[in-house]
Design a protein around this motif. Structure first.
Motif, PDB file in Angstrom:
ATOM      1  N   HIS A   1       0.835  -1.207   0.000  1.00  0.00           N
ATOM      2  CA  HIS A   1       0.000   0.000   0.000  1.00  0.00           C
ATOM      3  C   HIS A   1       0.868   1.255   0.000  1.00  0.00           C
ATOM      4  O   HIS A   1       0.573   2.227  -0.693  1.00  0.00           O
ATOM      5  CB  HIS A   1      -0.924  -0.008   1.217  1.00  0.00           C
ATOM      6  CG  HIS A   1      -2.045  -0.987   1.130  1.00  0.00           C
ATOM      7  ND1 HIS A   1      -1.889  -2.313   1.457  1.00  0.00           N
ATOM      8  CD2 HIS A   1      -3.337  -0.855   0.726  1.00  0.00           C
ATOM      9  CE1 HIS A   1      -3.037  -2.945   1.291  1.00  0.00           C
ATOM     10  NE2 HIS A   1      -3.930  -2.086   0.832  1.00  0.00           N
ATOM     11  N   ILE A   2       1.945   1.221   0.777  1.00  0.00           N
ATOM     12  CA  ILE A   2       2.851   2.372   0.821  1.00  0.00           C
ATOM     13  C   ILE A   2       3.546   2.559  -0.524  1.00  0.00           C
ATOM     14  O   ILE A   2       3.736   3.689  -0.990  1.00  0.00           O
ATOM     15  CB  ILE A   2       3.875   2.199   1.961  1.00  0.00           C
ATOM     16  CG1 ILE A   2       3.177   2.337   3.318  1.00  0.00           C
ATOM     17  CG2 ILE A   2       5.006   3.217   1.841  1.00  0.00           C
ATOM     18  CD1 ILE A   2       4.065   2.037   4.514  1.00  0.00           C
ATOM     19  N   LYS A   3       3.922   1.475  -1.156  1.00  0.00           N
ATOM     20  CA  LYS A   3       4.534   1.540  -2.482  1.00  0.00           C
ATOM     21  C   LYS A   3       3.592   2.208  -3.477  1.00  0.00           C
ATOM     22  O   LYS A   3       4.004   3.055  -4.288  1.00  0.00           O
ATOM     23  CB  LYS A   3       4.882   0.123  -2.951  1.00  0.00           C
ATOM     24  CG  LYS A   3       5.739   0.056  -4.202  1.00  0.00           C
ATOM     25  CD  LYS A   3       6.084  -1.406  -4.506  1.00  0.00           C
ATOM     26  CE  LYS A   3       7.027  -1.506  -5.699  1.00  0.00           C
ATOM     27  NZ  LYS A   3       7.353  -2.931  -6.019  1.00  0.00           N
ATOM     28  N   LEU A   4       2.329   1.865  -3.383  1.00  0.00           N
ATOM     29  CA  LEU A   4       1.312   2.451  -4.255  1.00  0.00           C
ATOM     30  C   LEU A   4       1.111   3.932  -3.947  1.00  0.00           C
ATOM     31  O   LEU A   4       1.006   4.768  -4.858  1.00  0.00           O
ATOM     32  CB  LEU A   4       0.000   1.681  -4.086  1.00  0.00           C
ATOM     33  CG  LEU A   4      -1.173   2.026  -4.998  1.00  0.00           C
ATOM     34  CD1 LEU A   4      -0.774   1.997  -6.460  1.00  0.00           C
ATOM     35  CD2 LEU A   4      -2.329   1.058  -4.743  1.00  0.00           C
ATOM     36  N   ILE A   5       1.097   4.261  -2.673  1.00  0.00           N
ATOM     37  CA  ILE A   5       0.958   5.660  -2.246  1.00  0.00           C
ATOM     38  C   ILE A   5       2.115   6.506  -2.783  1.00  0.00           C
ATOM     39  O   ILE A   5       1.926   7.630  -3.260  1.00  0.00           O
ATOM     40  CB  ILE A   5       0.910   5.737  -0.700  1.00  0.00           C
ATOM     41  CG1 ILE A   5      -0.490   5.423  -0.193  1.00  0.00           C
ATOM     42  CG2 ILE A   5       1.358   7.099  -0.199  1.00  0.00           C
ATOM     43  CD1 ILE A   5      -1.511   6.525  -0.401  1.00  0.00           C
TER      44      ILE A   5
END
Length: 494
Positions: free
Chosen positions: A258-262
């Motif tokens: 999720h952080i990678k996507l953010i």
């Protein structure tokens, strides 16, 4: 009671309705971590003449741990804290709770508050199946029972209670999606804490931490916005220095993805489509879960999806909505990755302010804040009683096109045959329209009219912090002027 709850007027009205109802009620409450869900429920019911049962899920706790905590909650609510034999499973836990409820005077309201329920639901615990069964066979017939299920994992709450196809389908009688404070509510909250700040000072704080009450609670009286930001974000003990990974880990099991996507979305100020995300990082689509992860981030308020106005074929473009997330990635993370922060500098944030990257950041963030205050903008434009569609618009010319490109921050396509084009400017001085910018505005109107073929009247409005500097261009082109004051309550002093 209610005086200690800042804002939340719609939510309070719904809770009043739930409390006064003569039927069983089943309310789902969700919203991102630290937004004030637990505070709202506790404060609202603390002085009510009801039985208040509160059970809270423990992150990463085993089923045994969750049941021990649940048993202790039963002891506190019904046995004045006396020791109660631990329950072995959720079937027995809910049956015991039902027996206790039935022994209470039927005129006495019973509030069952299951806080952070997603944490309570451990693998193979069958909690949801037993909750489904006990609601449908027992609690829904008990007119004095008011069940409130709550969770920070908004996507989980939506999946299991709002959009479920299972036994709890259509059983919810009310829902609250608790949002962060608005600018006005943020100022009211600070005043409640005896901190009086101007609109600009509140805006500067809001650009960093949004309207998240837990973050705002760390603001110190007697310090400026710059001083508070430095203390909270850029010192070893600052609340927000390392909040980012904790925030996402508390909501998502695979928070690294999720952080990678953010991070990818944050690098595209104008938004990025699913197709572009896949082109840039194919690993994000592993297992076909990209759409689900985007929905999870959107449900929590970290991002929002926009369909470019008049261009439905282009699909949804995602951009960062959460102020703290964007601030962390742009400022706190680069700072914390250097050794500089080991020597605390009370003037760090003041030093980096006014730099080009700072101006770039406030431009993006102020625009996002305006998107959150559309109702205030409608009122300032005098169109709050007129039906209108809201959106952004962009035109990227092809190699052979004769028109220049154009981008419109915000527009209102109104039912009174008018389109209001809104430009958002984040200058901390009066904004002045020069000749070049005037030509840019004229080009936007021309390109928009030619590309959309609209026959509607087009007005231009400018949102700026301190308003427009009057000159020949502003008089010629601008029909409406909106200032920061309009994004607050106009009845309060500036």
């Amino acid at each position: 009671m209610v005086q200690e709850i800042i804002g939340r007027k719609t939510e309070i009205q719904l809770l009043k309705k739930v409390l006064s109802s003569n039927e069983a009620e089943f309310l789902a409450l969700y919203g991102r971590r630290r937004v004030g869900k637990t505070y709202l429920i506790r404060k609202f019911f603390q002085n009510s003449s009801c039985i208040f049962f509160e059970a809270t899920g423990q992150k990463d706790g085993s089923m045994k741990t969750q049941l021990i905590n649940f048993t202790e909650s039963i002891s506190k609510a019904f046995f004045q804290g006396l020791t109660v034999q631990p329950l072995e499973n959720w079937r027995d836990a809910f049956k015991s709770l039902t027996t206790l409820i039935k022994n209470i005077d039927k005129k006495k309201k019973v509030i069952l508050f299951f806080d952070e329920l997603p944490w309570m639901v451990t693998p193979r615990s069958q909690l949801m199946q037993h909750l489904d069964y006990i609601w449908n066979t027992e609690w829904s017939d008990l007119k004095n029972v008011k069940l409130i299920v709550c969770g920070s994992a908004a996507s989980w709450m939506l999946e299991h209670f709002i959009h479920t196809k299972g036994g709890l389908h259509n059983r919810i009688t009310g829902r609250i999606c608790l949002k962060p404070f608005t600018l006005q509510e943020t100022q009211e909250y600070l005043k409640f804490r005896e901190i009086s700040l101007s609109h600009q000072q509140v805006l500067e704080l809001y650009m960093v931490m949004g309207g998240i009450p837990h973050y705002l609670k760390s603001i110190s009286k007697g310090l400026s916005a710059v001083q508070n930001i430095n203390k909270i974000c850029f010192t070893k003990d600052g609340l927000l220095l390392d909040e980012f990974p904790k925030l996402y880990a508390s909501l998502y099991k695979d928070s690294e993805i999720h952080i990678k996507l953010i991070r990818l979305i944050a690098n595209h100020k104008q938004g990025i489509s699913i197709n572009e995300i896949l082109k840039q990082d194919k690993s994000l689509s592993s297992g076909g879960r990209l759409c689900k992860r985007l929905l999870e981030l959107e449900a929590a308020g970290f991002i929002h999806g926009l369909i470019p106005y008049g261009n439905k074929k282009k699909g949804v473009f995602y951009r960062i909505l959460d102020e703290y997330t964007y601030f962390y990635l742009r400022w706190i993370e680069p700072f914390s990755e250097t050794s500089y922060h080991l020597e605390e500098d009370p003037a760090y944030w003041e030093k980096v302010s006014q730099t080009p990257i700072w101006y770039n950041w406030i431009g993006y963030t102020f625009e996002s804040i305006c998107f959150k205050h559309i109702d205030k903008i409608r009122r300032a434009l005098g169109i709050d009683k007129i039906i209108s569609k809201v959106g952004s618009w962009r035109y990227v010319p092809g190699p052979s096109d004769s028109y220049r490109g154009a981008q419109i921050d915000l527009l209102f396509d109104r039912a009174d045959r008018v389109i209001t084009i809104v430009e958002i400017k984040s200058s901390f001085d009066k904004f002045s329209i020069d000749k070049a910018y005037a030509e840019n505005l004229k080009n936007k109107v021309t390109v928009y009219r030619n590309q959309t073929k609209t026959k509607k009247q087009i007005f231009i409005a400018i949102i700026s912090i301190y308003g427009l500097a009057k000159n020949e261009y502003s008089e010629e082109l601008v029909t409406n002027e909106i200032t920061l004051k309009d994004l607050f309550d106009e009845n309060l002093p500036f």
